[in-house]
Write a protein that holds these residues in place. Sequence first.
Motif, PDB file in Angstrom:
ATOM      1  N   TRP A 233       7.789   3.303 -11.809  1.00 16.26           N
ATOM      2  CA  TRP A 233       6.331   3.379 -11.693  1.00 16.26           C
ATOM      3  C   TRP A 233       5.813   2.480 -10.574  1.00 16.26           C
ATOM      4  CZ3 TRP A 233       3.283  -0.892 -11.992  1.00 16.26           C
ATOM      5  CH2 TRP A 233       3.859  -2.051 -12.547  1.00 16.26           C
ATOM      6  N   LEU A 234       6.492   1.356 -10.367  1.00 12.54           N
ATOM      7  CA  LEU A 234       6.037   0.430  -9.334  1.00 12.54           C
ATOM      8  C   LEU A 234       6.250   1.032  -7.939  1.00 12.54           C
ATOM      9  CD1 LEU A 234       4.809  -2.307  -8.776  1.00 12.54           C
ATOM     10  CD2 LEU A 234       7.100  -3.313  -8.840  1.00 12.54           C
ATOM     11  N   LEU A 235       7.364   1.740  -7.763  1.00 11.16           N
ATOM     12  CA  LEU A 235       7.588   2.416  -6.484  1.00 11.16           C
ATOM     13  C   LEU A 235       6.560   3.530  -6.284  1.00 11.16           C
ATOM     14  CD1 LEU A 235      11.493   2.650  -6.404  1.00 11.16           C
ATOM     15  CD2 LEU A 235      10.024   1.089  -5.126  1.00 11.16           C
ATOM     16  N   TYR A 236       6.211   4.235  -7.365  1.00  8.00           N
ATOM     17  CA  TYR A 236       5.190   5.269  -7.255  1.00  8.00           C
ATOM     18  C   TYR A 236       3.842   4.651  -6.850  1.00  8.00           C
ATOM     19  CZ  TYR A 236       8.421   8.322  -9.808  1.00  8.00           C
ATOM     20  OH  TYR A 236       9.514   9.061 -10.196  1.00  8.00           O
ATOM     21  N   ALA A 237       3.526   3.501  -7.451  1.00  5.34           N
ATOM     22  CA  ALA A 237       2.270   2.833  -7.100  1.00  5.34           C
ATOM     23  C   ALA A 237       2.265   2.427  -5.634  1.00  5.34           C
ATOM     24  CB  ALA A 237       2.066   1.609  -7.996  1.00  5.34           C
ATOM     25  N   VAL A 238       3.398   1.953  -5.136  1.00  9.55           N
ATOM     26  CA  VAL A 238       3.484   1.552  -3.735  1.00  9.55           C
ATOM     27  C   VAL A 238       3.304   2.762  -2.819  1.00  9.55           C
ATOM     28  CG1 VAL A 238       5.031   0.655  -1.949  1.00  9.55           C
ATOM     29  CG2 VAL A 238       4.863  -0.514  -4.146  1.00  9.55           C
ATOM     30  N   THR A 239       3.936   3.890  -3.157  1.00 10.36           N
ATOM     31  CA  THR A 239       3.789   5.071  -2.290  1.00 10.36           C
ATOM     32  C   THR A 239       2.346   5.554  -2.262  1.00 10.36           C
ATOM     33  OG1 THR A 239       4.380   6.582  -4.106  1.00 10.36           O
ATOM     34  CG2 THR A 239       6.163   5.808  -2.702  1.00 10.36           C
ATOM     35  N   PHE A 240       1.669   5.525  -3.400  1.00 11.17           N
ATOM     36  CA  PHE A 240       0.258   5.936  -3.429  1.00 11.17           C
ATOM     37  C   PHE A 240      -0.596   4.987  -2.589  1.00 11.17           C
ATOM     38  CE2 PHE A 240      -3.964   5.279  -5.249  1.00 11.17           C
ATOM     39  CZ  PHE A 240      -4.496   6.559  -5.155  1.00 11.17           C
ATOM     40  N   ALA A 241      -0.450   3.678  -2.806  1.00  9.66           N
ATOM     41  CA  ALA A 241      -1.294   2.709  -2.116  1.00  9.66           C
ATOM     42  C   ALA A 241      -1.036   2.696  -0.624  1.00  9.66           C
ATOM     43  CB  ALA A 241      -1.067   1.316  -2.707  1.00  9.66           C
ATOM     44  N   THR A 242       0.212   2.858  -0.211  1.00 11.54           N
ATOM     45  CA  THR A 242       0.495   2.860   1.226  1.00 11.54           C
ATOM     46  C   THR A 242       0.015   4.148   1.887  1.00 11.54           C
ATOM     47  OG1 THR A 242       2.761   3.616   0.733  1.00 11.54           O
ATOM     48  CG2 THR A 242       2.425   1.255   1.094  1.00 11.54           C
ATOM     49  N   GLY A 243      -0.009   5.250   1.143  1.00  8.36           N
ATOM     50  CA  GLY A 243      -0.627   6.458   1.686  1.00  8.36           C
ATOM     51  C   GLY A 243      -2.112   6.268   1.892  1.00  8.36           C
ATOM     52  N   LEU A 244      -2.768   5.618   0.931  1.00  7.54           N
ATOM     53  CA  LEU A 244      -4.203   5.318   1.038  1.00  7.54           C
ATOM     54  C   LEU A 244      -4.469   4.398   2.227  1.00  7.54           C
ATOM     55  CD1 LEU A 244      -7.073   5.349  -0.262  1.00  7.54           C
ATOM     56  CD2 LEU A 244      -6.333   3.383  -1.632  1.00  7.54           C
ATOM     57  N   ALA A 245      -3.673   3.328   2.350  1.00 11.93           N
ATOM     58  CA  ALA A 245      -3.896   2.359   3.431  1.00 11.93           C
ATOM     59  C   ALA A 245      -3.547   2.950   4.788  1.00 11.93           C
ATOM     60  CB  ALA A 245      -3.066   1.102   3.175  1.00 11.93           C
ATOM     61  N   GLY A 246      -2.480   3.744   4.864  1.00 11.89           N
ATOM     62  CA  GLY A 246      -2.050   4.299   6.154  1.00 11.89           C
ATOM     63  C   GLY A 246      -3.070   5.233   6.758  1.00 11.89           C
ATOM     64  N   VAL A 247      -3.593   6.150   5.954  1.00 10.37           N
ATOM     65  CA  VAL A 247      -4.615   7.055   6.475  1.00 10.37           C
ATOM     66  C   VAL A 247      -5.932   6.305   6.653  1.00 10.37           C
ATOM     67  CG1 VAL A 247      -5.890   9.196   6.052  1.00 10.37           C
ATOM     68  CG2 VAL A 247      -3.467   9.057   5.479  1.00 10.37           C
ATOM     69  N   GLY A 248      -6.184   5.304   5.809  1.00 10.78           N
ATOM     70  CA  GLY A 248      -7.373   4.475   6.000  1.00 10.78           C
ATOM     71  C   GLY A 248      -7.372   3.778   7.342  1.00 10.78           C
ATOM     72  N   TYR A 405     -17.541  -2.106  10.892  1.00  9.01           N
ATOM     73  CA  TYR A 405     -16.261  -1.782  11.502  1.00  9.01           C
ATOM     74  C   TYR A 405     -15.209  -2.881  11.301  1.00  9.01           C
ATOM     75  CZ  TYR A 405     -18.316   2.216  13.951  1.00  9.01           C
ATOM     76  OH  TYR A 405     -18.913   3.403  14.257  1.00  9.01           O
ATOM     77  N   THR A 406     -15.572  -4.133  11.552  1.00 11.64           N
ATOM     78  CA  THR A 406     -14.574  -5.206  11.497  1.00 11.64           C
ATOM     79  C   THR A 406     -14.071  -5.418  10.078  1.00 11.64           C
ATOM     80  OG1 THR A 406     -15.691  -6.276  13.360  1.00 11.64           O
ATOM     81  CG2 THR A 406     -14.098  -7.587  12.141  1.00 11.64           C
ATOM     82  N   ASP A 407     -14.963  -5.616   9.145  1.00 12.46           N
ATOM     83  CA  ASP A 407     -14.533  -5.849   7.770  1.00 12.46           C
ATOM     84  C   ASP A 407     -13.957  -4.592   7.142  1.00 12.46           C
ATOM     85  OD1 ASP A 407     -15.245  -8.501   7.917  1.00 12.46           O
ATOM     86  OD2 ASP A 407     -17.250  -8.193   7.085  1.00 12.46           O
ATOM     87  N   GLY A 408     -14.448  -3.422   7.570  1.00 13.82           N
ATOM     88  CA  GLY A 408     -13.842  -2.180   7.106  1.00 13.82           C
ATOM     89  C   GLY A 408     -12.394  -2.068   7.561  1.00 13.82           C
ATOM     90  N   PHE A 409     -12.128  -2.540   8.770  1.00  9.20           N
ATOM     91  CA  PHE A 409     -10.750  -2.528   9.264  1.00  9.20           C
ATOM     92  C   PHE A 409      -9.896  -3.532   8.477  1.00  9.20           C
ATOM     93  CE2 PHE A 409      -7.277  -3.641  12.080  1.00  9.20           C
ATOM     94  CZ  PHE A 409      -6.870  -2.399  12.533  1.00  9.20           C
ATOM     95  N   TYR A 410     -10.450  -4.712   8.226  1.00  8.03           N
ATOM     96  CA  TYR A 410      -9.692  -5.706   7.465  1.00  8.03           C
ATOM     97  C   TYR A 410      -9.481  -5.278   6.011  1.00  8.03           C
ATOM     98  CZ  TYR A 410      -9.896  -9.102  11.265  1.00  8.03           C
ATOM     99  OH  TYR A 410      -9.730  -9.746  12.463  1.00  8.03           O
ATOM    100  N   ALA A 411     -10.292  -4.324   5.529  1.00  3.05           N
ATOM    101  CA  ALA A 411     -10.046  -3.795   4.185  1.00  3.05           C
ATOM    102  C   ALA A 411      -8.663  -3.161   4.104  1.00  3.05           C
ATOM    103  CB  ALA A 411     -11.123  -2.777   3.814  1.00  3.05           C
ATOM    104  N   VAL A 412      -8.211  -2.555   5.206  1.00  2.00           N
ATOM    105  CA  VAL A 412      -6.855  -2.016   5.249  1.00  2.00           C
ATOM    106  C   VAL A 412      -5.840  -3.150   5.158  1.00  2.00           C
ATOM    107  CG1 VAL A 412      -5.199  -0.692   6.618  1.00  2.00           C
ATOM    108  CG2 VAL A 412      -7.617  -0.048   6.624  1.00  2.00           C
ATOM    109  N   THR A 413      -6.086  -4.216   5.908  1.00  5.49           N
ATOM    110  CA  THR A 413      -5.184  -5.374   5.875  1.00  5.49           C
ATOM    111  C   THR A 413      -5.052  -5.912   4.455  1.00  5.49           C
ATOM    112  OG1 THR A 413      -5.882  -5.980   8.116  1.00  5.49           O
ATOM    113  CG2 THR A 413      -4.818  -7.691   6.801  1.00  5.49           C
ATOM    114  N   TYR A 414      -6.181  -6.097   3.785  1.00 10.97           N
ATOM    115  CA  TYR A 414      -6.144  -6.698   2.450  1.00 10.97           C
ATOM    116  C   TYR A 414      -5.574  -5.731   1.411  1.00 10.97           C
ATOM    117  CZ  TYR A 414      -8.655 -10.664   4.347  1.00 10.97           C
ATOM    118  OH  TYR A 414      -8.990 -11.774   5.085  1.00 10.97           O
ATOM    119  N   LEU A 415      -5.692  -4.437   1.658  1.00 11.93           N
ATOM    120  CA  LEU A 415      -5.049  -3.490   0.751  1.00 11.93           C
ATOM    121  C   LEU A 415      -3.527  -3.618   0.846  1.00 11.93           C
ATOM    122  CD1 LEU A 415      -5.049  -1.210  -1.271  1.00 11.93           C
ATOM    123  CD2 LEU A 415      -5.426   0.410   0.613  1.00 11.93           C
ATOM    124  N   TYR A 416      -3.010  -3.665   2.062  1.00 11.71           N
ATOM    125  CA  TYR A 416      -1.568  -3.887   2.211  1.00 11.71           C
ATOM    126  C   TYR A 416      -1.159  -5.219   1.587  1.00 11.71           C
ATOM    127  CZ  TYR A 416      -0.545   0.014   5.383  1.00 11.71           C
ATOM    128  OH  TYR A 416      -0.323   1.256   5.922  1.00 11.71           O
TER     129      TYR A 416
END
Length: 899
Positions: A233-248, A405-416
């Motif tokens: 389940w933890l690997l599944y959570a990582v794949t979901f979150a990294t898909g969200l962050a990558g396209v974000g 724009y700036t903090d929206g971009f850092y939202a990706v950083t903090y998601l990772y």
Amino acid sequence: MPRSDRLLLVAFFLSGAAALGYELLWTRLLALALGHELLGVLSSVAGFFAGVSLGAVTVRRWLAGREPTRVFVALEVVAAAYAIASPWLLELLVVRLPGFFPGDAPPGPLASVVIATVTLLPGTLCLGGTLPALVDARTRALGDDAGGARGLARLYAANTFGATVGVLGTVHLWLPAVGFGVGALGLAALGLVAAGLALAWRRGSPRVDAPAPASASVDLSGDPDAELLAEPWLLYAVTFATGLAGVGLEVVSVQILGQNVEGTVYTFAGILAVYLVGAGIGAAIYQRLAARAIAGRPATVLAGLLLALAASTVLSAFALARSPDMLLGAGSSPRYAEALARELLAAAAALLVPTILMGALFSHVVGLVSGLGQRALGRAYALNTLGGALAPFVFGLWAVPTLGYTDGFYAVTYLYLLVFAGFAWFRRFRPWVIIAGVLGVVALTAAGPRAGALSLVKDAEGWAVLERRETLQGVVTVAEYEGPRPEGAPPLRRLQVNQHFKMGGVYSFGERRMGQLATLLAPPDARALFLGVGTGATMGAALEVTPGAIRAATGVELVPAVLELLPYFAATSGDLAHERRATLVAADARRYLAAGDAPLELIVADLFHPARDGAASLYAREHFARARARLSDDGVFVQWLPLYQLSRDDLAAIVRAFLEVFPEHAHAFLGFYNVETPPLALVGSRVPVVVDPARVQSFGARPSATIVEARDLLAAHLLDGEGLARFVGDGPVHHDLDPRVLFSAPRVAYEDPPDLGARTLAALLEVRAPYPPSMVPGDDPALRAATERYAEAVDAYLRGELLGHADGPTAPVSAARLERYLAAYEREPGFPPARGALFRAAKNHPERAAAIYERMLERTPDEPRVYRAYAEHLRQRGDTPGLDRLLERARARRDAATL
């Protein structure tokens, strides 16, 4: 490379090329139905990803008990069949969908995503299943190498590199050459070739029919615990979150880069290509290191990749902050190829490192999951894609508008960073390791660009910013000129979207004239629709035409912030924001027009920049046809064309489309007398367009009028329908399935030829024809004679301006140019532009002033303005005898007039 591996990799390479071609084709046509509003565009992308996610989940069930290569072939064949039919199916959706939503309302978020998902499902379902199918086939044939991670990485790299080629080849070569209908056939052929190569590979790999081998064990001895695969389940959570962050990351980066790029179809294809090639490089590197990556410490490698990704996004923020320098170089004006190269360079500097890490991370984590079986692989791939489907909404509808724009971009950083910390905690990494990693990345963000730093629009010298907003449609700025202005004049303001697109900046005479010209061609008491609002000058001026000309008007603007900032332009828009007859709507103009059914007496379409991605659809035959369908029996459609942004071929393709829709009555009018940025109005109707001289004369007495008499309006007429047909000749038509302007107009935008509008205007002047008798009731001979004189003056003046444009703005007025101005004045002294040009020439060239004024007085011996200007010139020269003689002449003329 194993021999039996090559055909499979080539097959998946071509499959990737076809898939991205399909995506570009499908999402572009879907946007015509859902609209180019933010919600419509995001829904098209999300619908594509959602279908792929469903496919990944569904196909894993089909694989049970079936030979996987045959499943892959079946998926490619079905996807190709849907691709062949899709242009016409989606075109039908474009026609039918808008009418399903009452009150001209667009579909809501949920409805938009459902429509996009269901519409594309036959194709996207198949695309989502191809990766699990081929991973299973390769594993059966070649064994389970490196826990399955190496084989998945090889296939993913091949597919991603193919997708890169598909993006660039489809947008730059294939679709521009053949259009969407034939283009879909070519893309389908790629998919079918991929299927054929997979079958050829299967014939040389007999073991593919055998059941999938048991998964090789993964060495976890070096990790803090050994439960990585026991708790998937933890690997599944990582794949979901990294898909969200990558396209974000892609969503926010596109907005930041978009501030300084041209925003064409090639711009976004280039950014997507960089994103894909980075992921492909990461997967290709990983497949060589896969054995080491899973030997002993796969969880540690995963955590390290997550932390590296978080840090890399901060480095990307630095690169994005410098992107204007990369795009503009040393301040030069780059041409087509160089401009595209600069856009790719800026995108690569910002995205290449994180996308390489993304490709490696995806290969690692999904490869580990694949060791648990094909069901697990399909589930992980589906979750990763589902995260990508949600990213446009999370980062597009929430992060950018809320955080900037700036903090929206850092939202990706903090998601990772959050994913790293959560994964490391559950996998029992030492707390100090987690804390050190988090604090290290937070320190990087503290040193990186701060809030507002990624708003990259540079303020022009001499202009003070009154308000600026960061939106997902771009940075919208209102600025005011700080220099002197004429006494009693309102503040000089302009509206700017991102760096390149500015509206206003002058007192909007031209825009106001465009609105009044269109209204004077329409029947009285009109219900009007204005597609495009901008600063409101055109629509506001139209509402100022003789009371009763427009009963009610709706203005449609794509960018909501533009409407919100409209009060800044009250002085030039007639306070449009508070006009009781006006309704202002933030919507996609084409979808809004198609969604309504109430008849209209006037539809005015603004000067849409044809190179902007999505704008070309507003010049398509189908859009013109919908405008015609909305007109009342005596209604008029006015489409303004920016001659200075259209090549001769693009102009011809648009005019042919217009003539197909309005074969009975079509005309071309020149909006105002400017050779640098000349606007051309295409006017279409079912019945003859009628100009009422009394109505024009009545309006001309108003202070707000830019057209003061009927001969001025009629002299702006250039060609009727037959003349337009001769001017453009036979050739291609711009329409939805062959959107030529979409692909060719960007070249004009990048090259920005300074004489484009002048050359096209000169060609039109050579073939211009008088207005038809049916345009004026009774065809008054006196009015026709007066109009002919006025038109000759217009022609002479414009030819003088063309000479000046060719000479350059700093060149002195040549004798040939001056002669054109004098000819215009002598033909019709009442033509203001020629008179103004002569006064300026006399002021700037004192040595010629006497000759100019004498010629003017010879034509109009009683004109007080000429006497005053001539007298002022003589005073400045200290020519007292000449001044006395001039005054004596003036008194004599006055006395003679009295007698």
